[in-house]
Enzyme design. Sequence first.
Site, short mmCIF file in Angstrom:
data_model
loop_
_atom_site.label_atom_id
_atom_site.label_comp_id
_atom_site.label_asym_id
_atom_site.label_seq_id
_atom_site.Cartn_x
_atom_site.Cartn_y
_atom_site.Cartn_z
N TYR A 1 3.73 4.84 -1.21
CA TYR A 1 2.51 5.04 -0.43
C TYR A 1 2.93 5.76 0.86
O TYR A 1 4.11 6.07 1.05
CB TYR A 1 1.87 3.67 -0.12
CG TYR A 1 1.63 2.85 -1.39
CD1 TYR A 1 0.75 3.31 -2.36
CD2 TYR A 1 2.29 1.65 -1.61
CE1 TYR A 1 0.52 2.58 -3.52
CE2 TYR A 1 2.08 0.91 -2.76
CZ TYR A 1 1.19 1.39 -3.72
OH TYR A 1 0.99 0.68 -4.87
N ARG B 1 6.82 2.05 -6.45
CA ARG B 1 5.74 1.33 -5.78
C ARG B 1 4.91 0.54 -6.80
O ARG B 1 5.14 0.63 -8.02
CB ARG B 1 4.87 2.32 -5.02
CG ARG B 1 3.97 3.14 -5.93
CD ARG B 1 3.14 4.16 -5.16
NE ARG B 1 1.94 4.50 -5.92
CZ ARG B 1 1.17 5.54 -5.68
NH1 ARG B 1 1.45 6.35 -4.69
NH2 ARG B 1 0.09 5.75 -6.42
N GLY B 2 3.92 -0.20 -6.29
CA GLY B 2 2.90 -0.82 -7.15
C GLY B 2 3.49 -1.78 -8.15
O GLY B 2 4.22 -2.72 -7.80
N GLU B 3 3.19 -1.55 -9.43
CA GLU B 3 3.67 -2.46 -10.47
C GLU B 3 4.43 -1.73 -11.59
O GLU B 3 5.55 -2.07 -11.92
CB GLU B 3 2.48 -3.24 -11.09
CG GLU B 3 2.92 -4.18 -12.19
CD GLU B 3 1.92 -5.27 -12.50
OE1 GLU B 3 1.21 -5.75 -11.60
OE2 GLU B 3 1.86 -5.68 -13.68
N ASP B 4 3.81 -0.70 -12.14
CA ASP B 4 4.42 -0.12 -13.34
C ASP B 4 5.68 0.68 -13.02
O ASP B 4 6.69 0.55 -13.72
CB ASP B 4 3.39 0.76 -14.05
CG ASP B 4 3.86 1.17 -15.44
OD1 ASP B 4 4.22 0.28 -16.22
OD2 ASP B 4 3.92 2.38 -15.72
N SER B 5 5.67 1.50 -11.96
CA SER B 5 6.89 2.26 -11.64
C SER B 5 7.99 1.30 -11.16
O SER B 5 9.19 1.56 -11.37
CB SER B 5 6.62 3.34 -10.60
OG SER B 5 6.12 2.80 -9.40
N ASP C 1 -3.21 0.03 -12.51
CA ASP C 1 -4.01 -0.76 -13.46
C ASP C 1 -4.02 -0.09 -14.84
O ASP C 1 -3.69 -0.71 -15.85
CB ASP C 1 -5.44 -0.90 -12.94
CG ASP C 1 -5.48 -1.43 -11.51
OD1 ASP C 1 -5.26 -2.63 -11.34
OD2 ASP C 1 -5.68 -0.63 -10.58
O1 TRH Z 1 -0.24 3.79 -8.56
P1 TRH Z 1 0.28 2.47 -8.11
O2 TRH Z 1 0.35 2.27 -6.67
O3 TRH Z 1 -0.59 1.38 -8.76
C1 TRH Z 1 -1.08 0.16 -8.43
C2 TRH Z 1 -2.51 0.17 -8.08
O4 TRH Z 1 -2.63 0.42 -6.70
C3 TRH Z 1 -3.14 -1.11 -8.46
O5 TRH Z 1 -4.48 -1.22 -8.05
C4 TRH Z 1 -2.33 -2.24 -7.92
O6 TRH Z 1 -2.90 -3.37 -8.33
C5 TRH Z 1 -0.93 -2.13 -8.47
O7 TRH Z 1 -0.37 -0.89 -8.07
C6 TRH Z 1 -0.05 -3.25 -8.05
O8 TRH Z 1 1.77 2.25 -8.72
P2 TRH Z 1 2.28 1.97 -10.18
O9 TRH Z 1 1.88 0.63 -10.64
O10 TRH Z 1 3.70 2.25 -10.16
O11 TRH Z 1 1.57 3.05 -11.09
C7 TRH Z 1 1.96 4.40 -11.09
C8 TRH Z 1 1.92 4.95 -12.50
O12 TRH Z 1 2.08 6.36 -12.47
C9 TRH Z 1 3.04 4.40 -13.37
O13 TRH Z 1 2.51 4.15 -14.66
C10 TRH Z 1 4.03 5.54 -13.43
C11 TRH Z 1 3.11 6.72 -13.37
N1 TRH Z 1 3.71 7.98 -12.92
C12 TRH Z 1 3.76 9.05 -13.80
O14 TRH Z 1 3.35 8.92 -14.97
N2 TRH Z 1 4.26 10.24 -13.37
C13 TRH Z 1 4.73 10.41 -12.11
O15 TRH Z 1 5.19 11.53 -11.78
C14 TRH Z 1 4.70 9.29 -11.23
C15 TRH Z 1 5.23 9.44 -9.84
C16 TRH Z 1 4.17 8.10 -11.65
#
Ligand code: TRH
Length: 387
Positions: free
Chosen positions: A202, A280-284, A24
């Site tokens: 995860y 995983r998730g959205e941003d990565s 988020d």
């Molecule tokens: O952390 P996520 O699983 O995020 C989410 C949340 O669970 C949220 O509630 C849900 O709605 C959404 O997923 C779909 O995965 P995400 O989205 O990839 O976010 C991880 C963030 O961490 C992303 O911005 C990349 C960052 N990151 C780093 O900055 N450094 C790192 O070493 C890593 C592994 C990730």
Amino acid sequence: MSPSDAPSVFDWDIFCRVVDNFGDIGVCWRLAKALAHDHGCSVRLWVDDWTTFARLCPAAAAAGDSLCAQGVEVRRWCEPFPDVQPARAVVEAFACEPPASYVAAMAAATPRPQWINLEYLSAEDWVEGCHGLSSPHPRLPLTKRFCFPGFTARSGGLLRERGLIAARERFQADAAACHDWLAGLGIPAVPDGARLVSLFAYEQPQLPELLRLWAAAPRPTLLLVPEGRVLGDVLRFFGRTDAPADEILVAGGLTAAILPFLDAADYDRLLWACELNFVRGEDSFVRAQWAAQPFVWHIYEQDEAVHHDKLDAFLDRYLAGLDDSAADATRALWKAWNGEGSLAAAWPAFDAALPRLAPHTRRWSEDLASRQDLASVLVQFAELTVK
Ligand code: TRH
């Protein structure tokens, strides 16, 4: 100058509630930076979970309840909410409901702010029908507009800051830069001919079976694992219960390097450097697509298993145009990674498909990069409707 090149006259408030993990605030922080840097906007980001934000922006750890970082004013969202003048454009991320006092101030403002609800990313077909729809407030003279990020021209697009693709291309074309960068992470030597794989996921109960295959494979694997929820499954394979960041673990042809949680620029470089990325998730998940390398998505689980539809919708789009056997192998591996089927059974066919999946993924990435990015779409939303 195209409309998106012109500095925007708008100032923005972005509201973010952290449900869990990093996605988020990861999305909101990236959006805030893109509006500030690429569009010249003044941006205030309100986040309710300062500790999680500080993982993405370490400077926040030492700051109290607010700081200016990377051109963005970031404020802790706490109650009672301070009496502030609303911005001209307001983003409510993921239906998080801005404070009632702030909404009342929006209704009293002249001109009334443009209120945009930014939704979660999905590849499902219905997104195109809902993107851009408006909903009047039940009591106040305000209208909320819905922006759905997505993978087609009739959606809100994806976050892609200016210069990203050029920076990736420079890095990927420069083997020495990649080598030096890995050395800087404390990885002394990459085994000859090794496949580099990054892992951000995860919990993954089947991971040890997959790692067993990699350890026994003729081609060595260097697995790069930033600290996070999947680390326990990696350690289980190595018979360990803990390992500090920067520990290197070896079993047969598999070398696993445990990394600290990286800053945003280094996490991008990690994705650019690897031949295969687990995200995983959205941003990565989005950043992996800008890396233009094959990837495997651990989707965020939702109630009533609706995430399976979301996963299928993405696979349908992403795999279109790939030959059937590579597409089937990719689908089987992704499904197994998300709890449907055996990972070890799906791996050999996926491994064999990777040489065809790699150019396909690059084309997919190029096609997405030819579309308008999400921050530019939001700027247009604000400019079109606020008079
Ligand atoms: O952390 P996520 O699983 O995020 C989410 C949340 O669970 C949220 O509630 C849900 O709605 C959404 O997923 C779909 O995965 P995400 O989205 O990839 O976010 C991880 C963030 O961490 C992303 O911005 C990349 C960052 N990151 C780093 O900055 N450094 C790192 O070493 C890593 C592994 C990730």
